[in-house]
Enzyme design. Sequence first.
Site, PDB file in Angstrom:
ATOM      1  N   ASN A  32       0.834  -1.216   0.000  1.00  0.00           N
ATOM      2  CA  ASN A  32       0.000   0.000   0.000  1.00  0.00           C
ATOM      3  C   ASN A  32       0.865   1.262   0.000  1.00  0.00           C
ATOM      4  O   ASN A  32       0.352   2.372   0.058  1.00  0.00           O
ATOM      5  CB  ASN A  32      -0.970   0.013   1.191  1.00  0.00           C
ATOM      6  CG  ASN A  32      -0.260   0.137   2.527  1.00  0.00           C
ATOM      7  OD1 ASN A  32       0.966   0.098   2.592  1.00  0.00           O
ATOM      8  ND2 ASN A  32      -1.025   0.282   3.599  1.00  0.00           N
ATOM      9  N   GLY A  36       6.620   1.654   2.260  1.00  0.00           N
ATOM     10  CA  GLY A  36       7.364   1.152   1.100  1.00  0.00           C
ATOM     11  C   GLY A  36       7.409   2.210   0.011  1.00  0.00           C
ATOM     12  O   GLY A  36       6.744   3.241   0.108  1.00  0.00           O
ATOM     13  N   LYS A  91      -3.044  -3.348  12.656  1.00  0.00           N
ATOM     14  CA  LYS A  91      -3.949  -3.962  11.675  1.00  0.00           C
ATOM     15  C   LYS A  91      -3.210  -4.870  10.696  1.00  0.00           C
ATOM     16  O   LYS A  91      -3.700  -5.959  10.371  1.00  0.00           O
ATOM     17  CB  LYS A  91      -4.710  -2.869  10.907  1.00  0.00           C
ATOM     18  CG  LYS A  91      -5.832  -2.253  11.745  1.00  0.00           C
ATOM     19  CD  LYS A  91      -6.513  -1.097  11.043  1.00  0.00           C
ATOM     20  CE  LYS A  91      -7.394  -1.558   9.910  1.00  0.00           C
ATOM     21  NZ  LYS A  91      -8.065  -0.383   9.261  1.00  0.00           N
ATOM     22  N   GLY A 102      -5.426 -16.586   4.784  1.00  0.00           N
ATOM     23  CA  GLY A 102      -6.615 -17.056   4.065  1.00  0.00           C
ATOM     24  C   GLY A 102      -6.320 -17.251   2.584  1.00  0.00           C
ATOM     25  O   GLY A 102      -6.734 -18.240   1.972  1.00  0.00           O
ATOM     26  N   LYS A 105      -4.130 -20.321   2.124  1.00  0.00           N
ATOM     27  CA  LYS A 105      -4.930 -21.550   2.308  1.00  0.00           C
ATOM     28  C   LYS A 105      -5.729 -21.835   1.034  1.00  0.00           C
ATOM     29  O   LYS A 105      -5.742 -22.967   0.533  1.00  0.00           O
ATOM     30  CB  LYS A 105      -5.856 -21.356   3.509  1.00  0.00           C
ATOM     31  CG  LYS A 105      -6.827 -22.481   3.752  1.00  0.00           C
ATOM     32  CD  LYS A 105      -7.420 -22.322   5.150  1.00  0.00           C
ATOM     33  CE  LYS A 105      -8.829 -22.836   5.240  1.00  0.00           C
ATOM     34  NZ  LYS A 105      -9.847 -21.905   4.735  1.00  0.00           N
ATOM     35  N   ALA A 114       6.844 -12.827   8.234  1.00  0.00           N
ATOM     36  CA  ALA A 114       7.999 -12.053   8.694  1.00  0.00           C
ATOM     37  C   ALA A 114       7.729 -11.676  10.147  1.00  0.00           C
ATOM     38  O   ALA A 114       6.965 -10.763  10.433  1.00  0.00           O
ATOM     39  CB  ALA A 114       8.172 -10.802   7.847  1.00  0.00           C
ATOM     40  N   TYR A 145       3.707  -2.958  17.680  1.00  0.00           N
ATOM     41  CA  TYR A 145       4.444  -3.826  16.744  1.00  0.00           C
ATOM     42  C   TYR A 145       4.655  -5.206  17.366  1.00  0.00           C
ATOM     43  O   TYR A 145       4.360  -6.236  16.763  1.00  0.00           O
ATOM     44  CB  TYR A 145       5.784  -3.175  16.422  1.00  0.00           C
ATOM     45  CG  TYR A 145       6.615  -3.892  15.383  1.00  0.00           C
ATOM     46  CD1 TYR A 145       6.191  -3.980  14.064  1.00  0.00           C
ATOM     47  CD2 TYR A 145       7.853  -4.444  15.723  1.00  0.00           C
ATOM     48  CE1 TYR A 145       6.977  -4.608  13.104  1.00  0.00           C
ATOM     49  CE2 TYR A 145       8.642  -5.069  14.768  1.00  0.00           C
ATOM     50  CZ  TYR A 145       8.201  -5.149  13.467  1.00  0.00           C
ATOM     51  OH  TYR A 145       8.980  -5.770  12.517  1.00  0.00           O
ATOM     52  N   LYS A 149       2.919  -8.709  16.042  1.00  0.00           N
ATOM     53  CA  LYS A 149       3.713  -9.825  15.523  1.00  0.00           C
ATOM     54  C   LYS A 149       3.503 -11.079  16.375  1.00  0.00           C
ATOM     55  O   LYS A 149       3.535 -12.199  15.851  1.00  0.00           O
ATOM     56  CB  LYS A 149       5.195  -9.450  15.468  1.00  0.00           C
ATOM     57  CG  LYS A 149       5.528  -8.394  14.417  1.00  0.00           C
ATOM     58  CD  LYS A 149       5.363  -8.908  12.989  1.00  0.00           C
ATOM     59  CE  LYS A 149       5.898  -7.915  11.964  1.00  0.00           C
ATOM     60  NZ  LYS A 149       5.703  -8.381  10.570  1.00  0.00           N
TER      61      LYS A 149
END
Length: 307
Positions: A32, A36, A91, A102, A105, A114, A145, A149
């Site tokens: 998104n 990045g 989130k 999902g 799968k 990660a 964070y 994780k």
Amino acid sequence: MRVLITGGAGFLGSHLADHFLGQGHKVIVIDNLLTGSLDNIAHIFKHPGFSFIKADVTNYIHVPGRLDAVLHFASPASPIDYAHFPIPTLKVGALGTHKALGLAKDKRAVFMLASTSEVYGDPLVNPQPESYWGHVNPIGPRGVYDEAKRFAEAMTMAYHRFHKMPVRIVRIFNTYGPRMRRKDGRAVPNFITQALKGRPLTVYGKGGQTRSLCYVSDLVRGIALLLESKINAPVNIGNPHELTVKRLAQTVIRLADSRSRIAYKPLPVDDPKVRRPDIRLARAALGWKPEVGLEEGLRRTIDHFRS
Ligand code: UDP
């Protein structure tokens, strides 16, 4: 393989994209672009094996066609990033991991999470083996964070146990190298930028806290080996060479031929006092160990920042 990398426009994700394209695989990146950047993937954007989807993985994600591996690397990942984006951090670790699991799968793909040395928090055991449960403040500024994780690991193991899905969890320790953002606030990019500009290096606290820094190419190699393995459990990947933050600052000043001095600044809340990976599992099960020493890796990173 057709490999999906969430967060593939980030520092680590983009190096992974390079790796898998280099091995002849197809790579799909979802990002998104919160932290990045398209700059990180500009050089592969037109590669025939590469495609990019701008999307937020906390929402439903659809990817047409077959997938062999889903690598969930999307997340703000530096302390100032998760301070700026606390809710997106929670989130993407929670909802994003659920969506990515999902998808994996549905496609019968291997899923890789990660994860992070932050699951160990401010550790009371040093070095940290995978069996250590950690010492995390859930409501402190880093908790967004760390807990995201930890939840992501729990969710990943639940999918493995309940759905019998193949999963990999890489606990990534401090990693550095080209494409780190100059302003991501972490020690290595801060120190290099400051040293190259002749400004004081901002060492937090007295600089006696320790970290163990892994060069990005070593990390990528470890991740690729872990993906190929059959280990459905967390594996530490990091460089066990532990040093104080003050020593790191002095080393950067020396390697950058800088005249900068050190300026001491307040220590951030809950800053871990020590951190060093126990990599016996990675050594034994993957035959992996880091190969790029600190000075060599820092030199390459300084050259990158200079250019
Ligand atoms: N640090 C520092 N000066 C900076 C940035 C970071 O002294 O300009 C310290 C920070 O307090 C921590 C260590 O360097 O003790 C590593 O910080 P970083 O943000 O790189 O990663 P962390 O391991 O804390 O996630």
